[in-house]
Design a protein around this motif. Structure first.
Motif, PDB file in Angstrom:
ATOM      1  N   LEU A 113     -78.750  65.342  -8.670  1.00  0.00           N
ATOM      2  CA  LEU A 113     -80.160  65.046  -8.411  1.00  0.00           C
ATOM      3  C   LEU A 113     -81.063  66.125  -8.988  1.00  0.00           C
ATOM      4  O   LEU A 113     -82.139  65.830  -9.534  1.00  0.00           O
ATOM      5  N   HIS A 133     -75.102  58.515 -13.681  1.00  0.00           N
ATOM      6  CA  HIS A 133     -74.291  59.159 -12.656  1.00  0.00           C
ATOM      7  C   HIS A 133     -72.895  58.546 -12.708  1.00  0.00           C
ATOM      8  O   HIS A 133     -72.768  57.308 -12.726  1.00  0.00           O
ATOM      9  N   ALA A 155     -74.607  58.162  -2.177  1.00  0.00           N
ATOM     10  CA  ALA A 155     -75.894  58.821  -2.393  1.00  0.00           C
ATOM     11  C   ALA A 155     -76.355  58.676  -3.845  1.00  0.00           C
ATOM     12  O   ALA A 155     -77.545  58.447  -4.112  1.00  0.00           O
ATOM     13  N   HIS A 158     -77.652  55.110  -4.434  1.00  0.00           N
ATOM     14  CA  HIS A 158     -78.975  54.840  -3.856  1.00  0.00           C
ATOM     15  C   HIS A 158     -80.063  55.643  -4.572  1.00  0.00           C
ATOM     16  O   HIS A 158     -81.205  55.178  -4.673  1.00  0.00           O
ATOM     17  N   HIS A 159     -79.702  56.808  -5.065  1.00  0.00           N
ATOM     18  CA  HIS A 159     -80.660  57.577  -5.871  1.00  0.00           C
ATOM     19  C   HIS A 159     -81.084  56.771  -7.091  1.00  0.00           C
ATOM     20  O   HIS A 159     -82.272  56.677  -7.413  1.00  0.00           O
ATOM     21  N   VAL A 163     -84.845  55.572  -8.039  1.00  0.00           N
ATOM     22  CA  VAL A 163     -85.487  56.051  -9.264  1.00  0.00           C
ATOM     23  C   VAL A 163     -86.022  54.878 -10.080  1.00  0.00           C
ATOM     24  O   VAL A 163     -87.105  54.971 -10.681  1.00  0.00           O
ATOM     25  N   SER A 175     -76.006  54.278 -12.006  1.00  0.00           N
ATOM     26  CA  SER A 175     -74.898  54.912 -11.307  1.00  0.00           C
ATOM     27  C   SER A 175     -73.680  54.029 -11.535  1.00  0.00           C
ATOM     28  O   SER A 175     -73.608  52.909 -11.021  1.00  0.00           O
TER      29      SER A 175
END
Length: 244
Positions: A113, A133, A155, A158-159, A163, A175
């Motif tokens: 992140l 990711h 995580a 979901h990031h 974004v 991701s």
């Protein structure tokens, strides 16, 4: 085109680095140790920084400098691949070492992140910015003994979803779960006790039956997707479900 890649010294990360470099894509590799073989093979294309990405203070200090911006300068097509990660601690919650949990969260979540934010800030003039990711199916399905690993990979998923909602011009993110690959991490899984990981025998069978993906072939498909026009259409994806 230029790429920043974490964990470029072994396993899938080394294979990704080789595929990028073989395409004449300059790579900035971030890892605790260097990759001597690739450094000798691609001296003009590979820049390496020795950095413990689980040390968030050290990473923050490095990001506060101008190395990242200097590497990305002058290129309209830039990539970030957050590959570095750790499986430990394995085991039920009562057996998990707090220091190992902190290291996993720092390396698997905080570092990607932090790098993604710095990457977006350091490349405002690039026309095409892509963040990948390296996630896992464990971020989408829970496994006994892997609560920390599952949580950290979820995580990242979901990031990426969040974004995308920011709608940052010129920025794509995904991701990506690469599948079950024949790397040191799989060997680590097979060494776990049944108390630590009750599903160990399932992964032993994958190795025994030849059902683990080859890191080089996985890296080829991953890089093909990373540079394709379809990259970023889905914030969360599985390489096994993406066509050639």
């Amino acid at each position: 085109m230029k790429a920043i890649l974490t964990g470029h010294t072994r396993g899938l990360g080394a294979a990704i680095a080789e595929k990028l470099l073989s395409r004449n894509i300059a790579v900035l590799g971030l890892s605790r140790h260097g990759n001597a073989q690739l450094g000798a093979q691609y001296p003009a294309l590979l820049e390496q920084v020795a950095l413990d990405l689980s040390d968030t203070d050290a990473l923050a200090r490095w990001l506060a400098g101008d190395s990242l911006r200097r590497f990305l300068a002058g290129d309209q097509n830039v990539l970030l691949v957050n590959n570095a990660g750790v499986l430990q601690p394995i085991g039920p919650i009562r057996l998990q070492d707090p220091a190992a949990i902190a290291r996993a969260v720092s390396l698997n979540v905080a570092a990607p992140l932090m790098l993604a934010g710095a990457f977006a800030s350091a490349s405002p003039d690039a026309g095409d910015r892509r963040v990948m990711h390296i996630s896992s199916g464990a971020g989408r399905s829970a496994y006994p003994g892997w609560s920390v690993y599952c949580a950290t990979k979820a995580a990242l998923d979901h990031h990426a979803r969040a974004v995308v909602l920011d709608q940052t011009p010129g920025l794509r993110i995904c991701s990506l779960a690469p599948g079950v690959i024949d790397t040191d991490m799989q060997a680590e899984i097979r060494k776990a006790t049944l108390e630590q990981f009750p599903l160990r025998e399932r992964f032993e069978a994958l190795k025994r039956d030849g059902n683990l993906a080859d890191p080089k072939e996985c890296a080829r498909r991953l890089v093909d997707y990373l540079v394709s026009e379809s990259f970023g259409q889905m914030p969360v994806a599985d390489l096994r479900e993406i066509g050639e």
